[in-house]
Write an enzyme that holds these catalytic residues in place. Structure first.
Site, short mmCIF file in Angstrom:
data_model
loop_
_atom_site.label_atom_id
_atom_site.label_comp_id
_atom_site.label_asym_id
_atom_site.label_seq_id
_atom_site.Cartn_x
_atom_site.Cartn_y
_atom_site.Cartn_z
N MET A 79 0.71 -1.05 0.09
CA MET A 79 0.18 0.25 -0.05
C MET A 79 0.79 1.12 -0.08
O MET A 79 2.06 1.37 0.31
CB MET A 79 -0.69 -0.20 1.44
N HIS A 80 0.33 2.27 -0.13
CA HIS A 80 0.66 3.70 -0.16
C HIS A 80 1.59 4.34 -1.11
O HIS A 80 2.01 5.33 -1.15
CB HIS A 80 1.38 3.90 1.40
N ASP A 235 -2.40 -4.94 0.19
CA ASP A 235 -1.99 -6.44 0.60
C ASP A 235 -2.69 -6.88 1.79
O ASP A 235 -3.10 -8.05 1.93
CB ASP A 235 -0.51 -6.38 0.61
#
Length: 483
Positions: A79-80, A235
């Site tokens: 992520m991110h 995830d």
């Protein structure tokens, strides 16, 4: 029919092919590196993800005839990450990853703005996407001026597969641009981060259609069927789908590069002050909360690297029975920390070292320190009202029986080991692909695995580890005071 789950991890990509019965047909893995051009920086070239996917698909196609019956694909990703694209879809710079802390100043400024926490449901952590774009604006203005789309890593793979700019809710919840309650891009949050709505991908649920496999890939992969691409998931949301954690009371602990304790929630109950992450789940009308530490098995990787020893050798040397708490203490903040400290600048340390200290003592201290950090996350989750009577254990660190016994003792919860090996993010992504391609209810496919073993706390050692945990918390305060 067959279904493909793609887990785009930090260090490699895993592609899992499952059948109509949900069982594994085969898998393939390809690895790549993380670039650290400066201290606290963490980047990857998105082309490495594409190369890894092409290599994994080539293996599956060659080794499993069932691949030709592919009907649905789901993508899970770390992520991110900020993947910046120009107007023609070209990548403008390496993707800035989730564990990159360069934007800690920008994060603090965004976090202090009115309504940011209230709308996003979260602290603006330095690893989130919005402060990354603020950093690019402040430090790479020429690149910032060319940004037409910002995609998370999983959304970038979806773009490669479909040619469309689409992201799912669970992944997008970690940007600080999403209203996690309403599950929409927030104009107020975008304005706070100096971004526009047209720079965002379209939003879908993780089990909704994001597009169809492009004709050139369909031909390249030797497929005649129309292949549906699901929205996919971040995830951890995908891992929750892999172990069937959709409802209140269900959750997992992951001993991966980062450490995670996740609890599924049936309602939206954010509490940013705890530094717990509150995100949309990969299915509609559900959310999840998690405590995150940045260096879990990464701490053991570090110790293995500086001692020239394999991880498995370090942990196996501890034996089978949990030892009383070590006199050496390790603070696992090698890359800063999220839950519960929200501190990008703190760094790790050992205390209690002596001339007699050896690899064995340091290994014990490292896995105890990581486990105490996870207890911090559990306490933060419980303060939000999450009820967990046990946790499913996943991730590479769960291969160590010693570590699981220790962790169960420190957390005071039984840990459940799933039977078999297919229960992580790749399976969750494949399940989302199956749900989407067949237009069926998520609950028909996303179910809990059979449990092979339950590891209970070592009750005779719990009082000692409770005391050691309190000393760990005091040690953090001391470390913070001198850094």
């Amino acid at each position: 029919m067959s279904y493909l789950g793609i887990d785009l991890g930090t260090s490699g990509l895993r592609a899992l092919l499952i059948g109509e019965d949900g069982k594994s047909i085969g898998s393939a893995e390809k690895h790549y590196n993380v670039s650290n051009p400066q201290a606290g920086w963490s980047e990857q070239n998105p082309q490495h993800w594409i190369d890894a996917l092409d290599g994994a698909i080539g293996e599956l196609k060659k080794q499993h005839s069932e691949f030709s019956e592919l009907k649905g694909i789901g993508v899970a990703g770390h992520m991110h990450g900020a993947t910046l694209l120009s107007a023609d879809g070209a990548v403008l710079r390496p993707c800035i990853l989730w564990n990159d802390t360069r934007s800690y100043k920008e994060a603090a400024i965004l976090d202090a703005l009115p309504n940011v926490r209230e709308l996003s449901g979260n602290i603006v952590f330095p690893g989130f996407t919005a402060p990354k774009l603020e950093w690019v604006k402040n430090n790479e203005p020429d690149i910032y001026a060319k940004v037409a789309k910002v995609l998370l890593p999983a959304a970038y793979l979806n773009f490669y597969l479909t040619g469309s700019y689409v992201a799912d809710m669970s992944d997008s919840a970690g940007t600080s641009w999403l209203d996690c309650s309403a599950r929409v891009w927030s104009d107020e949050l975008l304005k706070a981060g100096h971004m526009r709505r047209d720079q965002m991908p379209s939003l879908v649920e993780g089990c909704e259609v994001s597009g169809e496999l492009k004709s050139e890939l369909q031909q390249k992969w030797g497929l005649s069927n129309t292949v549906i691409i699901a929205g996919g998931a971040g995830d951890n949301a995908a891992a929750a789908c892999g172990i069937g954690a959709l409802d209140e009371g269900q959750g997992f602990v992951s001993l991966g590069t980062s450490g995670v304790i996740l609890a599924a929630r049936n309602a939206y109950v954010p509490d940013p002050a705890t530094a717990v992450h509150t995100f949309c789940h990969a299915v509609p009308d559900r959310w999840y909360q998690m405590g995150v530490m940045l260096s879990a098995t990464d701490s053991l990787n570090w110790l293995a690297g500086i001692t020239g020893t394999k991880q498995s050798e370090l942990t196996s040397a501890l034996g089978d029975k949990v030892l009383p708490p070590s006199s050496v203490r390790f603070l696992p903040y090698l890359s800063g920390e999220r839950t519960p400290h929200n501190d990008a600048e703190i760094r790790g340390g050992f205390t209690g070292l002596a001339t007699s200290t050896n690899h064995h003592d340091m290994t014990q201290a490292v896995i105890e320190g990581v486990s105490f950090g996870l207890r911090d996350s559990l306490a933060a989750l419980q303060s939000t009202g999450a009820k967990l009577d046990g946790l499913t254990a996943i991730g590479g660190g769960s291969a160590s029986h010693y570590w699981l016994q220790l962790l169960a003792t420190i957390l005071g919860l039984p840990l459940h080991l799933p039977k078999g090996h297919e229960f992580g993010a790749a399976l969750g992504a494949a399940r989302l692909g199956q749900v989407t391609a067949k237009s069926i209810a998520p609950e028909d496919v996303i179910v809990a695995p059979e449990i092979s073993q339950t590891i209970d706390p070592v009750s005779t050692l719990q009082p000692q580890f409770d005391e050691a945990y309190q000393n760990f918390r005091l040690a953090y305060s001391g470390l913070k005071a001198i850094q």
